[in-house]
Write an enzyme that holds these catalytic residues in place. Structure first.
Site, PDB file in Angstrom:
ATOM      1  N   THR A 110     -18.015 -25.462 -24.063  1.00 11.76           N
ATOM      2  CA  THR A 110     -18.379 -26.071 -22.774  1.00 11.76           C
ATOM      3  C   THR A 110     -19.792 -25.581 -22.412  1.00 11.76           C
ATOM      4  OG1 THR A 110     -17.181 -24.329 -21.596  1.00 11.76           O
ATOM      5  CG2 THR A 110     -16.031 -26.409 -21.923  1.00 11.76           C
ATOM      6  N   LYS A 166     -14.136 -19.968 -27.665  1.00 19.09           N
ATOM      7  CA  LYS A 166     -15.137 -20.531 -26.765  1.00 19.09           C
ATOM      8  C   LYS A 166     -15.053 -19.777 -25.445  1.00 19.09           C
ATOM      9  CE  LYS A 166     -14.921 -23.047 -23.669  1.00 19.09           C
ATOM     10  NZ  LYS A 166     -14.650 -23.047 -22.167  1.00 19.09           N
ATOM     11  N   THR A 225     -13.164 -20.864 -18.647  1.00 21.32           N
ATOM     12  CA  THR A 225     -12.058 -20.719 -19.594  1.00 21.32           C
ATOM     13  C   THR A 225     -12.462 -20.055 -20.899  1.00 21.32           C
ATOM     14  OG1 THR A 225     -10.748 -22.525 -18.748  1.00 21.32           O
ATOM     15  CG2 THR A 225     -10.494 -22.031 -21.075  1.00 21.32           C
ATOM     16  N   GLU A 276     -23.300 -16.769 -19.202  1.00 27.74           N
ATOM     17  CA  GLU A 276     -24.183 -17.856 -18.784  1.00 27.74           C
ATOM     18  C   GLU A 276     -25.547 -17.302 -18.380  1.00 27.74           C
ATOM     19  OE1 GLU A 276     -21.333 -19.336 -16.075  1.00 27.74           O
ATOM     20  OE2 GLU A 276     -20.374 -20.618 -17.559  1.00 27.74           O
ATOM     21  N   ASN A 326     -24.099 -22.559 -12.756  1.00 26.10           N
ATOM     22  CA  ASN A 326     -22.875 -22.712 -11.982  1.00 26.10           C
ATOM     23  C   ASN A 326     -23.037 -23.551 -10.733  1.00 26.10           C
ATOM     24  OD1 ASN A 326     -20.534 -21.321 -13.258  1.00 26.10           O
ATOM     25  ND2 ASN A 326     -22.174 -19.821 -13.504  1.00 26.10           N
ATOM     26  N   THR A 371     -21.323 -31.471 -11.951  1.00 29.44           N
ATOM     27  CA  THR A 371     -21.944 -32.798 -11.854  1.00 29.44           C
ATOM     28  C   THR A 371     -22.899 -33.075 -13.011  1.00 29.44           C
ATOM     29  OG1 THR A 371     -23.384 -31.693 -10.256  1.00 29.44           O
ATOM     30  CG2 THR A 371     -21.706 -33.133  -9.399  1.00 29.44           C
TER      31      THR A 371
END
Lengths: 395, 395
Positions: free
Chosen positions: A148, A175, A186, A266, A390, A395
């Site tokens: 993702t 992942k 996740t 991230e 984040n 979107t």
């Protein structure tokens, strides 16, 4: 006694396993987004799942079916199939029902990651799955299909050769790239082996090894609706997995994948270990280590490369375990900055600590000076990219 | 029965109190950095302090002295006097010892905020304190002197007029601007009143009112080494504070200051309430409300103005309380987006939720559908500025 060597091919390294990924139109630009792992013969399977009360539909279905053996795992990205109620479970049944005309599957299992609260695009998934080449051995495509916000695929495999010359293999793919580590971003992991394990052996192994691996990068018991770690064992090697060799290899697979996840935090640039020693118990050490790994103020100080040991000390003090400023010591690698009540900061010491913090990987050591409890957690720094990813994710 | 009206002058609104701030050279550019509150007659005093095990020296000293009455509080910014050991406590004694030659003080109390692990600059503080005008009534200067990363001073006062026509006043000043709410970004609050209260009445009042005010913006029991809320009562009005009127006025002061702190979250643009209803107990509701207020993923979604209710649901699921997707409902103000298992999102509903999120202040409502437990927490959004401020703070 035994030799463990790293080999290629991730989840298809053990004999008898196949895997691949395709583009089913879930992600844009024809990216890989749907994958499978297939076992030629049914494998025993066990899993550890999220502790989140809002359990995703694939986990509900796995539990409802009481799956102990399977030959097929289907994994999609872009949609978590969570907060979708009973419809979410029957969507999975519909998908496997449709696939029956094409494939003969034994207790197929689904796993999902992505947005919460949206029904699965069944038609796309069915069409995508029908395009699988079930005889492909492409662990890399599988690992890319389940990504993702991951910036790179995560896989590893080892071959274990016993003194007798016989060998088995174990491979894994994961992942996840959450900054507050599995927390809601996740984390999925799929591990395969051609060693032979019973269902209860798998469950026990996963439960015990998850603590110092995937759960050492997690915090607060915060987990996403979908977090899952699966282990499939097909016994093809003829060797038992009930051995110290297997446990060590499994631990290495899980540790490697866990560290890859935290390194891929991230926007993260650093992988930092918090090594807690001298705690009243291992459980106390674990609380402190996780509290440090979870602290926004600590993570932003890592990003700023600021050897701000006061934030470390203050965070230790909030972990709810026995500790005191007179007994605590803090070191950046071997640079001791605070020692049992004494602040050792000087321009020179601060500069040496700063040199440690400039590295991509380093350890912050905290000794509580109380007992022998020990734990190591892993975290990354938190910078602007985390906010950007984040704030824009859905979107 | 009684009338509560907002008045000016913060902590000097009640009669018999004085306050001011000076520049003692702790901050750069001659900014105010050292302040005092003085009570003409000794006031009874009570406080609630941080639960952090690494308690700062001023709190240690307050507890060691068992202070129940004082006429002077000295407050500095830029230095927390925490993790400074016994020296940190004797530094405070030295400072008050030096001030004895200039002022006659009764059980003086010190409070500090700033960097951890550095000894107080005693000489600067003593020289600064000697320059105080003890008869000044400048609550604004006091509130500015205690600011750290605060972007504005925080003060409020109310006059309470009883049916008899008699009145008392209550005023407060606070500092704090932590995103993860008091957590380690120290929160200090000083409340004064000319009502009459015993020491135990003060302690009971603070303990009970802190829960829905300062602690409703806190999370996880994470507190800084220095967090303190003080209440001083000098009885000048001749009226008892043991009344519903006083409790309501105190609650308003504490709530106002708490919301000012969260609104001033580092870099924050929004003030969001999480109103939890239908929980199994008030304590369950509190856990959920605080978990939401603490979630990085929720806070970044607030920043991104993304009505990503899946993150809300998933966070509710990790709070460790009884809940289920079949009973949960989620609404942005009155825009219900998820209702007892049913996703109500449509383009129109999503747009309406987005319009709510564009506002500076709004409430996210979660009904767990289980019992009557209720709690409201307050949080701000988390954006780039937070990272910038905290990566650069110490240096």
């Amino acid at each position: 006694m035994y030799k463990i060597e790293q080999i290629d091919s991730g989840v298809v390294a053990p004999s008898g396993f196949f895997a691949d990924g395709v583009s089913a139109g879930l992600k844009s630009d024809n990216q890989l987004d749907l994958g499978f792992i297939r076992s030629e013969k049914p494998s025993t399977i066990g899993a550890v799942f999220t502790t989140n009360r809002m359990t995703a539909s694939p986990i509900k279905k796995f539990r409802k079916d009481g799956v102990v053996e399977t030959d097929f795992i289907l994994v999609n990205s872009k949609n978590a199939n969570a907060m979708t109620g009973e419809a979410g479970v029957s969507d999975i049944e519909d998908i496997f029902g449709e696939l029956e005309s094409s494939y003969k599957l034994h207790n197929p299992v689904m796993s999902s990651t992505g947005v919460i609260g949206v029904r699965l695009p069944k038609d796309k998934i069915i069409a995508g799955a029908k395009s699988f080449n079930l005889n492909s051995r492409n662990s890399d495509s599988f690992s890319r299909a389940i990504m993702t916000t991951d910036s790179y695929p995560k896989e590893i495999a080892f071959r274990v050769t016993l003194k007798s010359g016989e060998s088995f293999s174990i491979g894994g793919v994961a992942k996840g790239a959450g900054m507050i580590n599995p927390s809601m971003a996740t984390m999925l992991a799929f591990i395969t082996t051609d060693a032979k394990l019973s269902n209860s052996e798998i469950d026990n192994l996963l439960q015990s090894e998850v603590r110092t691996t995937f759960n050492a990068i997690s915090v607060d018991g915060d987990t996403s609706t979908n977090d899952s770690v699966f282990l499939l064992a097909n016994g093809e090697s003829g060797l038992s997995g009930d051995s110290e060799a297997f446990r060590e290899a499994l631990q290495r697979v899980m540790k490697h994948l866990a560290l890859q996840i935290v390194s891929d935090g991230e926007g993260a640039k650093k992988l930092v270990s918090f090594h807690i020693t001298g705690a009243g118990s291992d459980s106390d050490a674990e609380k402190v280590a996780k509290k440090l790994g979870d602290s926004l103020l600590v993570k932003t100080a890592l990003f700023g490369e600021d050897p701000n040991w006061g934030r470390i000390a203050s965070t230790v003090g909030t972990a709810g375990v026995d500790c005191s400023e007179e007994k605590l010591s803090i070191a950046y690698e071997d640079v001791i900055v605070y020692d049992k009540g004494e602040n050792l900061f000087s321009d020179e010491v601060e500069n040496r600590a700063y040199q440690v913090m400039k590295k991509d990987r380093f350890t912050i050591n905290c000794d509580l000076g109380i007992g022998t409890g020990e734990f190591k957690s892993y975290a990354c720094d938190l910078g602007y990219e985390y906010v950007k990813i984040n704030a824009d994710y859905r979107t």
